[in-house]
Motif scaffolding. Structure first.
Motif, PDB file in Angstrom:
ATOM      1  N   THR A  33     -29.291  -4.372   1.462  1.00 34.23           N
ATOM      2  CA  THR A  33     -30.467  -3.062   1.187  1.00 34.23           C
ATOM      3  C   THR A  33     -30.331  -3.084  -0.537  1.00 34.23           C
ATOM      4  O   THR A  33     -31.774  -2.833  -0.934  1.00 34.23           O
ATOM      5  N   ALA A  36     -33.403  -5.271  -1.037  1.00 38.44           N
ATOM      6  CA  ALA A  36     -34.554  -5.097  -1.160  1.00 38.44           C
ATOM      7  C   ALA A  36     -35.026  -3.974  -1.278  1.00 38.44           C
ATOM      8  O   ALA A  36     -36.149  -4.320  -2.203  1.00 38.44           O
ATOM      9  N   THR A  37     -34.039  -3.218  -2.127  1.00 31.75           N
ATOM     10  CA  THR A  37     -34.585  -3.051  -3.613  1.00 31.75           C
ATOM     11  C   THR A  37     -35.132  -2.949  -4.839  1.00 31.75           C
ATOM     12  O   THR A  37     -36.130  -3.000  -4.752  1.00 31.75           O
ATOM     13  N   LYS A  60     -28.157   0.185  11.143  1.00 27.49           N
ATOM     14  CA  LYS A  60     -26.460  -0.293  10.026  1.00 27.49           C
ATOM     15  C   LYS A  60     -25.565  -0.825  10.676  1.00 27.49           C
ATOM     16  O   LYS A  60     -24.844  -1.394   9.887  1.00 27.49           O
ATOM     17  N   LEU A 199     -35.866  -5.985   7.323  1.00 30.90           N
ATOM     18  CA  LEU A 199     -35.383  -5.062   7.339  1.00 30.90           C
ATOM     19  C   LEU A 199     -35.564  -5.045   6.144  1.00 30.90           C
ATOM     20  O   LEU A 199     -34.432  -3.270   6.162  1.00 30.90           O
ATOM     21  N   GLU A 200     -36.150  -5.494   4.822  1.00 27.02           N
ATOM     22  CA  GLU A 200     -36.565  -4.003   3.640  1.00 27.02           C
ATOM     23  C   GLU A 200     -37.637  -3.109   4.318  1.00 27.02           C
ATOM     24  O   GLU A 200     -36.759  -1.636   3.848  1.00 27.02           O
ATOM     25  N   ASN A 203     -35.083  -0.882   6.042  1.00 19.60           N
ATOM     26  CA  ASN A 203     -34.901  -0.237   4.571  1.00 19.60           C
ATOM     27  C   ASN A 203     -35.233   0.962   4.266  1.00 19.60           C
ATOM     28  O   ASN A 203     -34.297   2.152   3.742  1.00 19.60           O
ATOM     29  N   GLU A 207     -34.523   4.530   3.621  1.00 23.84           N
ATOM     30  CA  GLU A 207     -34.514   5.221   1.961  1.00 23.84           C
ATOM     31  C   GLU A 207     -35.006   7.185   2.095  1.00 23.84           C
ATOM     32  O   GLU A 207     -34.745   7.551   1.953  1.00 23.84           O
TER      33      GLU A 207
END
Ligand SMILES: Nc1ncnc2c1ncn2[C@@H]1O[C@H](COP(=O)(O)OP(=O)(O)OP(=O)(O)O)[C@@H](O)[C@H]1O
Length: 717
Positions: A33, A36-37, A60, A199-200, A203, A207
């Motif tokens: 995660t 990914a940010t 998750k 996945l990002e 993610n 978010e």
């Protein structure tokens, strides 16, 4: 082969591998995660569609599971580097662990990208090998390396140190193998990158969802705080309610206990009522049966009543017959009552005759017992006195060694031992143990004479302390057995007067009490405050004596007379002398005038009862009186001797009787003359030292006893 082996060891497919020293340890790798940010993936990427929130959650959870299995995965990666089969992460679907992602990154190992740390981390797994390679290439071989090289020279063992070429070959072989593994890893890395992009995207979606959740969370927090506030208020209200309810519960408990008590009481009352009820029921039952019995009885009684009515009619006839008989009997009773009255009259005549036969003046002698200290000598016996006569008429005295006394009224016997013996004879001699009741029995007929209309005079004569007051008045209000002649005479008079009421007699009684002290009359029933003079006066035509200013009290009960005697006793002059510790120094005269009327026979009578307690007859020589007391004694003796003179004159039938020589004889002139009945008690002391006084008293009494004064006549109204 040769050119390839000259390439730097830290490059893969031409791109430089990260320096081993810059590689992070696997434990410090950031989660996907975070990666990914740092590297956002645009929605334009050909990533799979963003799963819905539940799908994201599921992803998750899968990631978490994969992380838990990560150590094993790492081991599998290392194994793959060593030539074993590596499972591609894509084949595992969306549940890719962080470790597998890292391995993909290493396999791709793009130079100078943001994923470098991941690549570095992945590369760190092959660092030892690389290092070894560097060491083989650059630095001289150590002894250990050499031995290893030596061992390699032989198949299946280490090459010797000197076989550098062999060792180099081995290393090249190893390098080729590593390179082939590297290309394989590169493929894996590519697929992992695409997977990472997916996945990002997930993610990013997550978010957004998280932000929504945070908004929702904020609202939820506000709601929660509002709800908490409400909850607090509700709790406060609840607490208040609880308190209120507790109070109410307490009140209710109190009411409950009160009600329980009331209930218990009511239960008790109920059970009592039940018992009472059952009792009443049984009573009712018994009453019912009784009523049935009574009904039966009533029937029988009615039958009896009819019979009784029949019998009553017969009895009425009998009653009328009996009434006739009763009338006859009443006539007979009337006759008999008149006969009784005649008998009463005759009884009085006969009684008087007997008294006359006994003599108008009679003398009783009474010897008192030894008292107190007097009992100490001679074993408590009176040795100089004897009472030989069974008829109680003789008293004998013996005096030893006194030749001067040679007289006797009856007889005198002087013995050779100079013992003088005296005999005295009287109408009655009372020995020391004689009781008051016994003495009164002898005078009761005389008392009766007063009711019959005679003047009766009973007086006590004797020396001081010989028992005159005891004989006449008695001793102690609470000792009825010691009551004297006066209270007994009064008692008898009231009793006889009451008895005579049946025969038609009614009596009025008038009492007076006086004393003659030093030839002066004092009223013993007066107040004592007035200094009144009392004179003796003859009442003309009635031949009666009256004392002026004297208190006469009408009495109608013995108790009243008793109170008068008590009053008189207080008023009496009592003085101390050497002869007696409580000597009365005056003559006391109690007089009861009895006026009787017979309503049936119209008879009437006036009698007087005189009860006289004379003052002590003391000889001056014995009493040793002086001064005023001497004058008292002289006055007493004078009046007493004058009493003797009057009696002598009456006995001798002298023409002049000296009544007026003393107040006593003047007062008693009607009671000492022919129209009276007189009794004299001569009281004597049992003490031997009083022998001479005793002798004097007995001589005086003997003289009185010898007098024949004449026949008494009753006074008729
Ligand atoms: N028969 C008796 N039995 C018992 N006690 C007696 C008897 N006679 C007299 N006494 C007692 O003897 C005492 C003297 O008696 P009492 O006072 O009667 O004498 P008295 O002759 O009246 O004397 P006084 O002339 O001084 O008045 C008293 O204590 C009395 O109680």
């Amino acid at each position: 082969m040769e050119s390839q082996s000259r390439l730097p060891l830290n490059t893969v497919n031409g791109s430089r591998l990260p320096q081993p020293s810059k590689l992070r340890p696997p434990s410090k790798l950031k989660p996907p995660t975070m990666l990914a940010t740092k590297r956002p993936i645009s929605p334009a990427d050909d990533a799979p569609a963003v799963p819905k929130a539940p799908a994201a959650k599921k992803a998750k959870v899968e990631i978490m599971k994969a992380q838990a299995k990560a150590p094993n995965k790492r081991r599998s990666i290392v194994s793959s580097k060593l030539g074993k089969k590596v499972v591609p992460p894509v084949s595992r679907g969306i549940a890719v662990s962080r470790a597998s992602v890292t391995r993909s990154a290493v396999s791709k190992a793009p130079p100078a990208t943001t994923r470098a740390p991941t690549a570095r981390a992945a590369t760190s797994r092959v660092v030892p090998t690389t290092k070894t390679t560097v060491a083989k290439r650059g630095a001289p071989l150590s002894s250990t390396a050499r031995s290893t090289t030596n061992n390699v020279s032989k198949p299946g063992g280490k090459r010797p140190a000197w076989d550098v070429k062999g060792r180099l070959e081995d290393m090249e072989t190893m390098f080729r193998e590593a390179m082939s593994g590297n290309s394989e890893l590169q493929g894996q890395m590519d697929s992992n990158n695409s997977r990472l992009a997916q996945l990002e995207a997930i993610n990013a979606q997550l978010e957004g969802t998280v932000q929504q959740k945070e908004v929702l969370n904020t609202r939820g927090q506000e709601e929660i705080s509002a709800l908490e506030k409400k909850l607090r208020e509700s709790r406060d209200e609840l607490d208040d309610s609880v308190r209120r309810f507790n109070h109410e519960i307490e009140d209710l408990k109190f009411i409950k206990s009160t009600l329980e008590r009331q209930r218990d009481t009511l239960d008790g009352e109920l059970s009592a009522s039940k018992q009472e009820c059952s009792g009443l029921k049984s009573t009712v039952a018994s009453l019912s049966s009784a009523q049935a019995g009574l009904n039966a009885e009533l029937g029988a009684t009615k039958l009896n009543l009819d019979q009784a009515l029949q019998a009553g009619r017969i009895k009425d006839e009998t009653i009328s017959e009996l009434r006739g008989i009763i009338a006859n009997h009443e006539a007979t009773i009337g006759d008999q009552e008149s006969q009784i009255r005649e008998h009463e009259t005759r009884r009085r005549i006969l009684h008087n005759t007997i008294q006359e036969l006994k003599g108008n003046i009679r003398v009783f002698c009474r010897v008192r017992p030894l008292l107190g200290d007097e009992l100490l000598g001679n074993d408590g016996e009176i040795q100089h006195m004897t009472f030989p006569d069974p008829d109680h008429k003789v008293l004998e005295l013996d005096k030893t060694g006194d030749s001067t006394l040679n007289e006797s009224t009856v007889s005198r016997k002087a013995s050779a031992s100079q013992t003088t013996h005296y005999d005295f004879q009287f109408d009655r001699v009372f020995e020391p143990d004689s009781k008051q009741s016994c003495v009164f029995e002898e005078i009761s007929q005389l008392v009766q004479s007063a009711l019959d209309g005679y003047n009766v005079c009973i007086f006590a004569y004797g020396q001081t302390g010989s028992g005159k007051t005891f004989t006449m008045e008695g001793r102690g209000e609470n000792e009825p057995e010691n009551a004297g002649m006066i209270p007994r005479a009064v008692e008898q008079i009231f009793k006889n007067a009451s008895d005579l009421e049946d025969k038609g007699w009614k009596y009025e009684m008038q009492a007076s009490f006086l004393e003659i002290y030093n030839e002066t009359i004092r009223d013993l029933l007066g107040s004592g405050k007035e200094d009144l003079k009392h004179e003796i006066k003859m009442v003309p035509n009635v031949n009666d004596v009256n004392v002026t200013n004297l208190t006469y009290i009408n009495v109608n009960s013995p108790k009243q007379v008793s109170n008068l005697l008590s009053k008189a006793a207080q008023n009496r002059a009592v003085a101390e002398t050497k002869c007696n510790e409580r000597s009365s120094r005056s003559h006391s005269v109690f007089r009861l005038k009895l006026t009787g009327t017979n309503t049936i026979t119209s008879e009437g009578s006036i009698g007087t009862l005189n009860l006289i307690d004379l003052a002590g007859s003391e000889r001056l020589k014995e009493s040793k009186s002086e001064g005023a007391r001497l004058k008292e004694t002289q006055a007493i003796n004078k009046s007493l001797s004058n009493l003797g003179n009057v009696i002598m004159a009456l006995a001798n039938k002298e023409p002049h009787i000296p009544y007026r020589n003393s107040k006593l004889t003047y007062l008693l002139q009607n009671s000492l003359g022919g129209n009276s009945k007189t009794l004299m008690f001569v009281n004597v002391s049992p003490k031997e030292e009083c022998f001479n006084e005793t002798l004097c008293s007995l001589r005086f009494a003997t003289k009185v006893n010898q007098c024949q004064i004449g026949t008494a006549t009753k006074k008729v109204k």
